[in-house]
Design a protein around this motif. Structure first.
Motif, PDB file in Angstrom:
ATOM      1  N   UNK A 173       0.665  -1.352  -0.036  1.00 63.51           N
ATOM      2  CA  UNK A 173       0.038  -0.069   0.100  1.00 63.51           C
ATOM      3  C   UNK A 173       0.853   1.371   0.022  1.00 63.51           C
ATOM      4  N   UNK A 174       1.917   1.483   0.935  1.00 61.63           N
ATOM      5  CA  UNK A 174       2.881   2.404   0.588  1.00 61.63           C
ATOM      6  C   UNK A 174       3.464   2.347  -0.829  1.00 61.63           C
ATOM      7  N   UNK A 175       3.996   1.434  -1.159  1.00 58.80           N
ATOM      8  CA  UNK A 175       4.649   1.790  -2.748  1.00 58.80           C
ATOM      9  C   UNK A 175       3.603   2.169  -3.401  1.00 58.80           C
ATOM     10  N   UNK A 176       2.346   1.646  -3.570  1.00 55.77           N
ATOM     11  CA  UNK A 176       1.724   1.825  -4.629  1.00 55.77           C
ATOM     12  C   UNK A 176       1.062   3.261  -4.456  1.00 55.77           C
ATOM     13  N   UNK A 177       0.918   3.708  -3.093  1.00 53.17           N
ATOM     14  CA  UNK A 177       0.552   5.058  -2.818  1.00 53.17           C
ATOM     15  C   UNK A 177       1.602   6.048  -2.660  1.00 53.17           C
ATOM     16  N   UNK A 178       2.862   5.715  -2.878  1.00 46.09           N
ATOM     17  CA  UNK A 178       3.827   6.542  -3.039  1.00 46.09           C
ATOM     18  C   UNK A 178       3.823   7.220  -1.762  1.00 46.09           C
ATOM     19  N   UNK A 313      13.995   4.864   7.457  1.00 45.70           N
ATOM     20  CA  UNK A 313      13.037   5.526   6.315  1.00 45.70           C
ATOM     21  C   UNK A 313      13.136   4.761   5.149  1.00 45.70           C
ATOM     22  N   UNK A 314      11.899   4.760   4.718  1.00 47.27           N
ATOM     23  CA  UNK A 314      11.485   4.091   3.566  1.00 47.27           C
ATOM     24  C   UNK A 314      10.732   4.688   2.699  1.00 47.27           C
ATOM     25  N   UNK A 315      11.809   5.540   1.881  1.00 45.23           N
ATOM     26  CA  UNK A 315      11.067   6.893   1.155  1.00 45.23           C
ATOM     27  C   UNK A 315      10.515   6.514  -0.151  1.00 45.23           C
ATOM     28  N   UNK A 316       9.207   5.794  -0.134  1.00 50.59           N
ATOM     29  CA  UNK A 316       8.372   5.375  -1.349  1.00 50.59           C
ATOM     30  C   UNK A 316       8.050   6.826  -1.952  1.00 50.59           C
ATOM     31  N   UNK A 317       7.795   7.876  -1.012  1.00 49.32           N
ATOM     32  CA  UNK A 317       7.595   9.347  -1.518  1.00 49.32           C
ATOM     33  C   UNK A 317       8.646  10.363  -2.253  1.00 49.32           C
ATOM     34  N   UNK A 318       9.708   9.888  -2.208  1.00 48.63           N
ATOM     35  CA  UNK A 318      10.716  10.586  -2.551  1.00 48.63           C
ATOM     36  C   UNK A 318      10.733  11.978  -2.049  1.00 48.63           C
ATOM     37  N   UNK A 319      10.575  11.894  -0.620  1.00 55.55           N
ATOM     38  CA  UNK A 319      10.519  13.245  -0.058  1.00 55.55           C
ATOM     39  C   UNK A 319      12.040  13.818   0.301  1.00 55.55           C
TER      40      UNK A 319
END
Length: 387
Positions: A173-178, A313-319
C-alpha cells in the motif's frame, strides 16, 4: 515536614550496595571508550539539519494495559490501536481495540499488538489509494518490520505467518500510494554502529550516536540490505562468540576449525542468515518484502537535545532523507525528545489499568459460574498490589 519510615532488610541493603558499586564501575568504563566512539564520526558523512518542510503526516501506534493480568486461563489485557494525523492543517484520528486473552508467552502479546498496528497502517494507506486521505509521511512507533522480519520470514503455516502477510500488505500500500514510511525507535538496543568500528561495541546505538553527533546534525548508516550482513557477522562472531571470534569466522568461510558447541551453533546461524535474509528479499509469495532491504537507517540529534534518535526511512514518496529528518527534528517534543505526532498518538491509544479491570469484570459477568475460575488471578498477592 512529614517523613516516611520503612524497614529494609539488611541483607537486601548489602546486596543492592554491591550492585550499585558494580554498575557504577561499569558506567565509569564508558570514559575509556568515549574517544573511540567520537572517532567513528570520521567514518560517516555528518550533515546539518536543514530548514523544515511541511508534510501531511499520520502516526500509527498501539498499546496495551501493563502489566497484563495473569489469570488461570492465561494472560489477559486490553489492546488499543489507532492513528492521529494532520492533513492540510486538519486533525484526523481513529482508535479501535481488542481483548487479548491467551495462554501463551507475554512476548506473543507484544507481537499481536504490533500486527494490529501494522494492519491498521495498511488500511490507512489503502484509503489514500482510494483518494480518501492525503498522506505524505506515515510515522510508526518502533521498527517498520515485525520480528522475525527482516532477518527471516515467519515460518509458513506457523502461528506467526500473519507477520509476513501484514507487513507485505503495508509495504504494498505504501509503494503503490507513494507514501514514505518512517519508524522511530524509542527503546534502542541495536548495535548497528558496530559496523563502523568493525567490532562489537559495548554500548547501544543511542549512546554511540549521541557521542558522534551534535545537536542539529544527522547521518545515514546506509540501507539494511548492506548493514545487516555486516552486523550479523560482528554480532555472532564477536559479540556472542567472544574468544572464538576468529574460529567462528573461519568456520563461516568454510575452513576446518575446532569450535565449542556454542561456537558451532553461532557458525551455523551465520550460514543460515545468508539464506534466510535472501529469502526475505527474493520471496515471490510476499513480493513487497524486498523493500525491507531498502530501509535506510538514520541517526539525528534534534536542536536543543543531547540524545540521538534512530529512525528507519523507507522513502517511497521521494521526500528526501534531509527533508524527512528536518521535519522530525523541527517537531520534536521538548518532553520526550521524539516527534510530537508520536506523543499525540501515544496519548490517544493509551490503555489504563482501570479499563482493563472494567473489561475483565464485564467478561466475568458473561462467564458461566462453573467456568468462572479461569478468570481468577494466578497470583492474588500481585493482583492486590495493583490497587
Amino acid at each position: 515536614m512529614e517523613t516516611l519510615d520503612y524497614w529494609i532488610e539488611p541483607d537486601l541493603i548489602i546486596a543492592l550496595r554491591h550492585d550499585i558499586e558494580k554498575y557504577s564501575e561499569k558506567i565509569m568504563q564508558l570514559h575509556k571508550i568515549i574517544d573511540e566512539l567520537v572517532s567513528l564520526r570520521e567514518k560517516v558523512v555528518v550533515k546539518e539539519i536543514v530548514s523544515p518542510r511541511n508534510f501531511n503526516v499520520y502516526a500509527v501506534d498501539s498499546s496495551y494495559g501493563t502489566p497484563p493480568l495473569e489469570l488461570v486461563g492465561g494472560v489477559f489485557t486490553v489492546i488499543a490501536y489507532g492513528y492521529v494525523g494532520v492533513s492540510y492543517g486538519i486533525q484526523d484520528r481513529y482508535v479501535s481495540g481488542a481483548i487479548y486473552f491467551s495462554d501463551s508467552r507475554e512476548a506473543d502479546l507484544s507481537r499481536f499488538s504490533a500486527i494490529l498496528e501494522k494492519r491498521l497502517a495498511a488500511r490507512l494507506l489503502e484509503t489514500k489509494l482510494e483518494g480518501r486521505k492525503n498522506i505524505d509521511l506515515l510515522v510508526l512507533d518502533g521498527e517498520i518490520a515485525i520480528h522475525p522480519l527482516p532477518y527471516n520470514l515467519a515460518v509458513k503455516g506457523g502461528k506467526y505467518e500473519e507477520i509476513n502477510r501484514v507487513v507485505n500488505r503495508m509495504l504494498k500500500a505504501a509503494a503503490q500510494s507513494r507514501t514514505t514510511i518512517v519508524g522511530v525507535a524509542k527503546r534502542v538496543r541495536s548495535k548497528y554502529l558496530s559496523v563502523l568500528a568493525n567490532k562489537c561495541l559495548p554500548v547501544n546505538d543511542k549512546i554511540t550516536a549521541s557521542t558522534m553527533i551534535k545537536p542539529g546534525e544527522y547521518f545515514s548508516l546506509g540501507k539494511l540490505r548492506d548493514i545487516l550482513p555486516k552486523w550479523v557477522l560482528i554480532h555472532y562472531a564477536d559479540c556472542e562468540g567472544n574468544r572464538e571470534r576468529d574460529s567462528i569466522l573461519m568456520c563461516y568461510s568454510g575452513k576446518s576449525t575446532k569450535l565449542s558447541e556454542k561456537g558451532e551453533r553461532l557458525c551455523r546461524r551465520l550460514k543460515e542468515f545468508d539464506k534466510n535474509f535472501k529469502s526475505v528479499l527474493e520471496t515471490h509469495e510476499y513480493p513487497y518484502l524486498r523493500h525491507l532491504g531498502d530501509i535506510e537507517v538514520v541517526y539525528y540529534m534534534p536542536p536543543g537535545h543531547r540524545t540521538a534518535v534512530r529512525v528507519e526511512v523507507l522513502d517511497f514518496g521521494n521526500l528526501g532523507v534531509e527533508n524527512i529528518v528536518s521535519y522530525l527534528a523541527a517537531t520534536t517534543s521538548t518532553v520526550t525528545g521524539y516527534p510530537q505526532i508520536l506523543d499525540a498518538v501515544d496519548q490517544y491509544v493509551r490503555v489504563s489499568p482501570d479499563l482493563v479491570e472494567a473489561v475483565l469484570t464485564s467478561l466475568l459477568t458473561k462467564t458461566p459460574e462453573s467456568l468462572a475460575y479461569i478468570m481468577w488471578p494466578t497470583n492474588m498477592q500481585k493482583r492486590l498490589s495493583r490497587f
